[in-house]
Motif scaffolding. Structure first.
Motif, mmCIF file in Angstrom:
data_model
loop_
_atom_site.group_PDB
_atom_site.id
_atom_site.type_symbol
_atom_site.label_atom_id
_atom_site.label_comp_id
_atom_site.label_asym_id
_atom_site.label_seq_id
_atom_site.Cartn_x
_atom_site.Cartn_y
_atom_site.Cartn_z
ATOM 1 N N LYS B 6 0.871 -1.176 0.024
ATOM 2 C CA LYS B 6 0.025 -0.016 -0.047
ATOM 3 C C LYS B 6 0.811 1.322 0.141
ATOM 4 C CE LYS B 6 -4.080 -1.767 2.427
ATOM 5 N NZ LYS B 6 -4.555 -2.473 3.665
ATOM 6 N N LEU B 7 0.582 2.138 -0.874
ATOM 7 C CA LEU B 7 1.440 3.443 -1.094
ATOM 8 C C LEU B 7 0.350 4.449 -0.914
ATOM 9 C CD1 LEU B 7 3.549 2.189 -3.917
ATOM 10 C CD2 LEU B 7 4.343 2.459 -1.758
ATOM 11 N N ARG B 8 0.999 5.516 -0.215
ATOM 12 C CA ARG B 8 0.011 6.831 -0.429
ATOM 13 C C ARG B 8 0.651 8.132 -0.533
ATOM 14 N NH1 ARG B 8 -2.278 10.539 3.108
ATOM 15 N NH2 ARG B 8 -4.630 10.730 3.432
ATOM 16 N N TYR B 9 0.447 8.960 -1.309
ATOM 17 C CA TYR B 9 1.031 10.230 -1.643
ATOM 18 C C TYR B 9 0.037 11.576 -1.669
ATOM 19 C CZ TYR B 9 3.470 6.707 -3.994
ATOM 20 O OH TYR B 9 4.336 5.415 -4.467
ATOM 21 N N ALA B 22 4.894 10.928 -7.608
ATOM 22 C CA ALA B 22 4.334 9.804 -7.210
ATOM 23 C C ALA B 22 4.077 8.643 -8.265
ATOM 24 C CB ALA B 22 2.766 10.096 -6.769
ATOM 25 N N SER B 23 3.653 9.033 -9.176
ATOM 26 C CA SER B 23 3.978 8.128 -10.410
ATOM 27 C C SER B 23 5.264 7.421 -10.504
ATOM 28 C CB SER B 23 3.401 8.959 -11.774
ATOM 29 O OG SER B 23 2.244 9.430 -11.565
ATOM 30 N N GLU B 24 6.299 8.338 -10.535
ATOM 31 C CA GLU B 24 7.693 7.711 -10.554
ATOM 32 C C GLU B 24 7.943 6.989 -9.624
ATOM 33 O OE1 GLU B 24 10.640 10.728 -11.885
ATOM 34 O OE2 GLU B 24 9.161 11.802 -12.846
ATOM 35 N N ASP B 25 7.535 7.122 -8.241
ATOM 36 C CA ASP B 25 7.914 6.267 -7.151
ATOM 37 C C ASP B 25 6.916 4.928 -7.449
ATOM 38 O OD1 ASP B 25 8.837 5.790 -4.521
ATOM 39 O OD2 ASP B 25 6.951 5.529 -3.912
ATOM 40 N N VAL B 26 5.605 4.829 -7.997
ATOM 41 C CA VAL B 26 4.991 3.706 -8.210
ATOM 42 C C VAL B 26 5.767 2.831 -9.116
ATOM 43 C CG1 VAL B 26 2.742 2.977 -9.143
ATOM 44 C CG2 VAL B 26 2.851 4.501 -7.309
ATOM 45 N N LYS B 27 5.959 3.706 -10.303
ATOM 46 C CA LYS B 27 6.951 2.965 -11.438
ATOM 47 C C LYS B 27 8.157 2.270 -10.865
ATOM 48 C CE LYS B 27 9.723 3.781 -15.343
ATOM 49 N NZ LYS B 27 10.033 4.391 -16.822
ATOM 50 N N ARG B 28 8.827 3.085 -9.912
ATOM 51 C CA ARG B 28 10.133 2.374 -9.564
ATOM 52 C C ARG B 28 9.556 0.951 -8.840
ATOM 53 N NH1 ARG B 28 12.193 7.501 -8.784
ATOM 54 N NH2 ARG B 28 11.011 7.735 -6.775
ATOM 55 N N THR B 29 8.724 1.348 -7.884
ATOM 56 C CA THR B 29 8.293 -0.028 -7.155
ATOM 57 C C THR B 29 7.913 -1.160 -7.810
ATOM 58 O OG1 THR B 29 7.470 1.601 -5.554
ATOM 59 C CG2 THR B 29 6.645 -0.722 -5.402
ATOM 60 N N LEU B 30 7.148 -0.803 -8.933
ATOM 61 C CA LEU B 30 6.676 -1.950 -9.835
ATOM 62 C C LEU B 30 7.866 -2.492 -10.614
ATOM 63 C CD1 LEU B 30 3.532 -0.748 -11.530
ATOM 64 C CD2 LEU B 30 3.652 -2.230 -9.788
ATOM 65 N N LYS B 31 8.972 -1.910 -10.865
ATOM 66 C CA LYS B 31 10.159 -2.331 -11.610
ATOM 67 C C LYS B 31 10.835 -3.066 -10.695
ATOM 68 C CE LYS B 31 13.566 -0.832 -14.610
ATOM 69 N NZ LYS B 31 14.481 0.359 -14.950
ATOM 70 N N GLY B 32 10.924 -2.712 -9.331
ATOM 71 C CA GLY B 32 11.484 -3.444 -8.178
ATOM 72 C C GLY B 32 11.102 -5.096 -7.913
ATOM 73 N N VAL B 62 -4.899 13.396 -2.825
ATOM 74 C CA VAL B 62 -4.255 12.285 -2.361
ATOM 75 C C VAL B 62 -4.346 11.194 -3.202
ATOM 76 C CG1 VAL B 62 -4.301 10.488 -0.310
ATOM 77 C CG2 VAL B 62 -4.782 12.905 0.148
ATOM 78 N N ALA B 63 -3.229 10.549 -3.515
ATOM 79 C CA ALA B 63 -3.278 9.251 -4.462
ATOM 80 C C ALA B 63 -3.079 8.038 -3.415
ATOM 81 C CB ALA B 63 -2.076 9.393 -5.342
ATOM 82 N N GLU B 64 -3.970 7.270 -3.578
ATOM 83 C CA GLU B 64 -3.784 5.976 -2.937
ATOM 84 C C GLU B 64 -3.561 4.733 -3.714
ATOM 85 O OE1 GLU B 64 -6.079 6.730 1.421
ATOM 86 O OE2 GLU B 64 -7.156 6.180 -0.157
ATOM 87 N N VAL B 65 -2.322 3.792 -3.713
ATOM 88 C CA VAL B 65 -2.236 2.913 -4.470
ATOM 89 C C VAL B 65 -1.993 1.666 -3.891
ATOM 90 C CG1 VAL B 65 -0.383 2.010 -6.209
ATOM 91 C CG2 VAL B 65 -0.975 4.407 -6.117
ATOM 92 N N GLU B 66 -2.610 0.504 -4.448
ATOM 93 C CA GLU B 66 -2.507 -0.792 -3.959
ATOM 94 C C GLU B 66 -2.180 -1.899 -4.792
ATOM 95 O OE1 GLU B 66 -5.546 -1.980 -1.251
ATOM 96 O OE2 GLU B 66 -4.653 -3.745 -0.384
ATOM 97 N N ILE B 67 -0.782 -2.390 -4.440
ATOM 98 C CA ILE B 67 -0.352 -3.315 -5.452
ATOM 99 C C ILE B 67 -0.463 -4.793 -4.966
ATOM 100 C CG2 ILE B 67 1.715 -4.073 -6.661
ATOM 101 C CD1 ILE B 67 2.829 -1.185 -6.297
ATOM 102 N N PHE B 68 -1.299 -5.570 -5.806
ATOM 103 C CA PHE B 68 -1.695 -6.789 -5.537
ATOM 104 C C PHE B 68 -0.667 -7.771 -6.369
ATOM 105 C CE2 PHE B 68 -5.407 -4.485 -4.871
ATOM 106 C CZ PHE B 68 -5.795 -4.607 -3.373
ATOM 107 N N GLU B 69 -1.141 -9.133 -6.252
ATOM 108 C CA GLU B 69 -0.089 -10.031 -7.017
ATOM 109 C C GLU B 69 -0.316 -9.937 -8.399
ATOM 110 O OE1 GLU B 69 0.562 -14.560 -6.357
ATOM 111 O OE2 GLU B 69 0.107 -13.688 -4.627
ATOM 112 N N ASP B 70 -1.657 -9.823 -8.718
ATOM 113 C CA ASP B 70 -2.031 -9.833 -10.224
ATOM 114 C C ASP B 70 -2.555 -8.564 -10.834
ATOM 115 O OD1 ASP B 70 -4.533 -9.601 -8.743
ATOM 116 O OD2 ASP B 70 -5.450 -10.879 -9.764
ATOM 117 N N ARG B 71 -2.593 -7.317 -9.854
ATOM 118 C CA ARG B 71 -2.908 -6.222 -10.439
ATOM 119 C C ARG B 71 -2.747 -4.985 -9.468
ATOM 120 N NH1 ARG B 71 -6.516 -8.362 -7.143
ATOM 121 N NH2 ARG B 71 -7.941 -7.057 -5.886
#
Ligand SMILES: Nc1ncnc2c1ncn2[C@@H]1O[C@H](COP(=O)(O)OP(=O)(O)OP(=O)(O)O)[C@@H](O)[C@H]1O
Ligand SMILES: [Mg+2]
Lengths: 103, 144
Positions: B6-9, B22-32, B62-71
């Motif tokens: 879970k990420l919050r910006y 925020a978008s760049e941080d999400v990008k880095r996280t997904l790459k990781g 506020v941007a709230e992002v949740e990364i699951f296994e499939d989405r």
């Protein structure tokens, strides 16, 4: 085509260098159009030179920015591009002439 | 496995320069976590368009992002002026951006259409005078 090759063909200058070899090109100034249409790993020809241009390039995975019509990149744009390994070439040519020489 | 990320910006409504972090941080996280680059690109563009809209039109939020296994799900919430006619706002080329904003390269009226195009599920809710919430889901398998 690399930044060096683009610069040589358009009588330009390299503001940020890289060895990336772009296979596709896109021309345009409206950032949302660029994000909708520019291919990944492409070179992008534009007259926009503010820092958001770097953001768009990072997120849309554009690897070379070609600034035409003699526009000067903002310092922030240069810094961000260096940090993100995005090449920047500047040329005094207009977009049409630039594309013609790159084709 | 099992647990989501879970990420919050906070997206600053005044700041065009840092907009996109925020978008760049999400990008880095997904790459990781090894998400395919074509999928990351779709997420990055959809989220950046949303972030920019929050700054330009929504006064920040506020941007709230949740990364699951499939989405991944992205919820962008602002308490700005809202959208009177969503159907119109969704049309390609429709924009209320001012001349100042256009000079920065925004205002083509392509942001919302791009968000819809690049996400697998897209929903927008808005009330004039209260704000706008955009919810997007992007599945990971599709481009793998
Ligand atoms: N969060 C928001 N709050 C209020 N109005 C919004 C919001 N997001 C979009 N809108 C309205 O919808 C219109 C269309 O949005 P869209 O993102 O498609 O285009 P744009 O932001 O004007 O230009 P572009 O995204 O191409 O730079 C905007 O001009 C604005 O009137
Ligand atoms: Mg927009």
């Amino acid at each position: 085509m690399t930044a060096k090759e683009i610069s040589a063909k358009t009588n330009g200058k390299i503001a940020v260098d890289s060895d990336f070899d772009a296979k596709e090109f896109y021309v345009g100034d409206f950032l949302s159009r660029v994000m909708g249409k520019a291919p990944a790993d492409s070179a992008w020809i534009t007259v926009m030179s503010n820092v958001n241009v770097a953001g768009v390039a990072v997120l849309a995975e554009i690897k070379i920015i070609v600034l035409c019509e003699g526009v000067t990149p903002s310092e922030q744009l240069i810094d961000r591009c260096k940090e993100q390994q995005i090449a920047v070439v500047t040329t005094d040519l207009g977009a049409y002439e630039c594309c013609r020489l790159l084709s | 496995m099992g647990d989501s990320i879970k990420l919050r910006y906070d997206v600053n409504g005044e700041d065009f320069v840092t907009c996109g972090q925020a978008s760049e941080d999400v990008k880095r996280t997904l790459k990781g976590i090894g998400i395919p680059s074509a999928t990351i690109r779709r997420v990055s563009i959809a989220m950046y368009e949303g972030e920019i809209n929050m700054v330009i039109h929504g006064g920040g939020g506020v941007a709230e992002v949740e990364i699951f296994e499939d989405r991944i799900t992205i919820v962008l919430k602002d308490t700005g002026k809202g959208i009177a006619d969503i159907e119109k706002a969704m049309q390609e080329g429709y924009s209320t951006a001012t001349e100042d904003i256009r000079e920065l390269g925004f205002g083509a009226g392509m942001g919302l259409p791009n968000m819809k195009k690049y996400s697998d599920e897209f929903a927008i809710e808005s009330k004039v005078g209260q704000g706008t919430t955009v919810t997007m889901t992007i599945n990971f398998q599709e481009d793998a």
